[in-house]
Design a protein around this motif. Structure first.
Motif, mmCIF file in Angstrom:
data_model
loop_
_atom_site.group_PDB
_atom_site.id
_atom_site.type_symbol
_atom_site.label_atom_id
_atom_site.label_comp_id
_atom_site.label_asym_id
_atom_site.label_seq_id
_atom_site.Cartn_x
_atom_site.Cartn_y
_atom_site.Cartn_z
ATOM 1 N N LEU A 216 42.813 85.705 -66.963
ATOM 2 C CA LEU A 216 43.528 86.624 -67.848
ATOM 3 C C LEU A 216 42.793 87.961 -67.973
ATOM 4 O O LEU A 216 43.419 89.020 -68.068
ATOM 5 N N ALA A 217 41.471 87.908 -67.937
ATOM 6 C CA ALA A 217 40.693 89.156 -67.952
ATOM 7 C C ALA A 217 41.011 89.981 -66.709
ATOM 8 O O ALA A 217 41.017 91.217 -66.760
ATOM 9 N N ALA A 218 41.285 89.292 -65.592
ATOM 10 C CA ALA A 218 41.622 89.985 -64.353
ATOM 11 C C ALA A 218 42.919 90.771 -64.467
ATOM 12 O O ALA A 218 43.154 91.713 -63.703
ATOM 13 N N LEU A 219 43.772 90.387 -65.420
ATOM 14 C CA LEU A 219 45.025 91.115 -65.651
ATOM 15 C C LEU A 219 44.841 92.262 -66.624
ATOM 16 O O LEU A 219 45.795 92.974 -66.949
ATOM 17 N N GLY A 220 43.608 92.439 -67.108
ATOM 18 C CA GLY A 220 43.325 93.516 -68.042
ATOM 19 C C GLY A 220 43.533 93.140 -69.500
ATOM 20 O O GLY A 220 43.526 93.999 -70.372
ATOM 21 N N TYR A 221 43.722 91.836 -69.788
ATOM 22 C CA TYR A 221 43.956 91.408 -71.162
ATOM 23 C C TYR A 221 42.679 91.546 -71.983
ATOM 24 O O TYR A 221 41.598 91.147 -71.530
ATOM 25 N N PRO A 222 42.755 92.040 -73.214
ATOM 26 C CA PRO A 222 41.589 92.053 -74.106
ATOM 27 C C PRO A 222 41.337 90.642 -74.633
ATOM 28 O O PRO A 222 42.183 89.744 -74.517
ATOM 29 N N ASN A 223 40.177 90.450 -75.248
ATOM 30 C CA ASN A 223 39.814 89.107 -75.722
ATOM 31 C C ASN A 223 40.827 88.540 -76.708
ATOM 32 O O ASN A 223 41.127 87.340 -76.683
ATOM 33 N N ALA A 224 41.360 89.383 -77.581
ATOM 34 C CA ALA A 224 42.307 88.887 -78.586
ATOM 35 C C ALA A 224 43.559 88.316 -77.922
ATOM 36 O O ALA A 224 44.070 87.263 -78.332
ATOM 37 N N ILE A 232 43.130 79.553 -78.439
ATOM 38 C CA ILE A 232 41.756 79.328 -78.888
ATOM 39 C C ILE A 232 41.349 80.508 -79.758
ATOM 40 O O ILE A 232 42.041 81.535 -79.825
ATOM 41 N N THR A 233 40.207 80.372 -80.436
ATOM 42 C CA THR A 233 39.781 81.446 -81.332
ATOM 43 C C THR A 233 39.188 82.611 -80.543
ATOM 44 O O THR A 233 38.782 82.460 -79.379
ATOM 45 N N LEU A 234 39.122 83.761 -81.212
ATOM 46 C CA LEU A 234 38.560 84.942 -80.576
ATOM 47 C C LEU A 234 37.089 84.723 -80.244
ATOM 48 O O LEU A 234 36.627 85.105 -79.163
ATOM 49 N N THR A 236 35.555 81.917 -79.646
ATOM 50 C CA THR A 236 35.448 80.985 -78.513
ATOM 51 C C THR A 236 35.722 81.720 -77.207
ATOM 52 O O THR A 236 35.037 81.506 -76.199
ATOM 53 N N THR A 237 36.718 82.584 -77.223
ATOM 54 C CA THR A 237 37.041 83.373 -76.035
ATOM 55 C C THR A 237 35.852 84.226 -75.614
ATOM 56 O O THR A 237 35.480 84.270 -74.434
ATOM 57 N N LYS A 238 35.241 84.903 -76.595
ATOM 58 C CA LYS A 238 34.085 85.739 -76.286
ATOM 59 C C LYS A 238 32.958 84.904 -75.681
ATOM 60 O O LYS A 238 32.258 85.347 -74.769
ATOM 61 N N GLY A 239 32.802 83.697 -76.188
ATOM 62 C CA GLY A 239 31.762 82.813 -75.667
ATOM 63 C C GLY A 239 31.993 82.454 -74.209
ATOM 64 O O GLY A 239 31.062 82.461 -73.391
ATOM 65 N N TYR A 240 33.261 82.166 -73.868
ATOM 66 C CA TYR A 240 33.579 81.845 -72.477
ATOM 67 C C TYR A 240 33.370 83.056 -71.566
ATOM 68 O O TYR A 240 32.875 82.929 -70.442
ATOM 69 N N VAL A 241 33.763 84.232 -72.050
ATOM 70 C CA VAL A 241 33.582 85.446 -71.249
ATOM 71 C C VAL A 241 32.101 85.679 -70.988
ATOM 72 O O VAL A 241 31.686 85.951 -69.849
ATOM 73 N N LYS A 242 31.282 85.558 -72.025
ATOM 74 C CA LYS A 242 29.835 85.783 -71.868
ATOM 75 C C LYS A 242 29.218 84.750 -70.942
ATOM 76 O O LYS A 242 28.347 85.074 -70.119
ATOM 77 N N ALA A 243 29.675 83.503 -71.041
ATOM 78 C CA ALA A 243 29.135 82.445 -70.176
ATOM 79 C C ALA A 243 29.475 82.735 -68.710
ATOM 80 O O ALA A 243 28.621 82.582 -67.825
ATOM 81 N N ALA A 244 30.725 83.163 -68.461
ATOM 82 C CA ALA A 244 31.132 83.482 -67.088
ATOM 83 C C ALA A 244 30.330 84.668 -66.563
ATOM 84 O O ALA A 244 29.876 84.672 -65.406
#
Length: 267
Positions: A216-224, A232-234, A236-244
């Motif tokens: 979804l980030a590849a489509l330009g979607y913001p974390n929200a 999922i929560t915001l 949690t999303t930030k956590g997955y982005v940082k982990a990746a």
């Protein structure tokens, strides 16, 4: 542009010899700012010119590139209009009268077409017209080839964007489906979309959820929006982005997406 240019030059030389009647038509491609390499011939030749690198500003072809316009000499070996660095080679080929025309793309000479006689006779107007016409034809062919390549690249980019969007939607459906068998089938499909030998060349693996988020980030979607799409929560999303990002050694989300695609983890 190299292969297309060479192919167009070869075809043009054949037409020059046929339509003008000169015993030898030859040409070459401009290699950077300093030289013109003679590689293409139509007509009888002893081979003295083949592969010769003509310095810009010297000889007839080098002068044509320097002044960016056609030129004619009635006797190559004696004319004061050019330097005579290549007289020995020209004499070995038995050439005397000669005309040359530049092929110009984006206001820069990219090749030179020649027509030559083996006598010190004036080059006729027909030969000059044929040379000029064929130089313009090569220019048009090169521009057309470039347009086709750019259009093809645009279509490929559009197709890639469509695949990326479809992949992201499939990941969302798999992540939010209550049907286990459907979710497994969707996972299998998305795995096929990202199968790439690059994924085995030292790149880290991502968890399923990290791939969901990056797709979804590849489509330009913001974390929200990513959080809303996946339910999922915001945070949690930030956590997955940082982990990746950490796994892919990326400083930004964009860099993480690029690296994941290079690794075959995203389409």
């Amino acid at each position: 542009m190299g292969d297309a240019l060479s192919g167009s030059v070869v075809a043009a030389l054949r037409r020059i010899k046929r339509d003008s009647g000169v015993p030898l038509a030859f040409g070459g491609v401009v290699l950077g700012p300093r030289a013109l390499r003679l590689d293409h011939f139509a007509g009888d030749t002893v081979g003295a010119l083949n592969g010769v690198s003509v310095d810009i500003g010297h000889g007839l072809g080098g002068k044509v590139v320097a002044v960016n316009r056609p030129m004619v000499v009635d006797d190559y070996l004696k004319t004061p209009r050019i330097t005579h660095r290549y007289n020995t080679i020209i004499a070995r080929e038995g050439l005397r009268a000669m005309a040359a025309a530049p092929v110009i793309v984006d206001r820069k000479p990219v090749a030179v077409l020649y027509g030559a006689l083996r006598a010190a006779d004036p080059i006729g107007g027909r030969t000059l017209d044929v040379l000029a016409m064929e130089a313009r034809a090569v220019e048009q062919e090169i521009v057309a080839a470039r347009i086709r390549m750019e259009a093809s690249a645009d279509r490929a980019d559009a197709a890639g964007d469509s695949v990326a969007a479809a992949y992201a939607r499939l990941r969302v459906l798999a992540a939010t489906s209550d049907d286990r068998r459907l979710a497994e089938e969707l996972d299998r499909i998305t795995d096929e979309l990202t199968s790439n030998p690059g994924s085995a060349q030292g790149f880290p693996s991502l968890t399923s959820r990290e791939q969901d988020v990056l797709s979804l980030a590849a489509l330009g979607y913001p974390n929200a929006r990513i959080a809303a799409e996946l339910g999922i929560t915001l945070e949690t999303t930030k956590g997955y982005v940082k982990a990746a990002m950490r796994k892919l050694d990326a400083a930004t989300r964009f860099e993480a997406v690029v690296t994941a695609r290079r690794a075959g983890l995203l389409p």
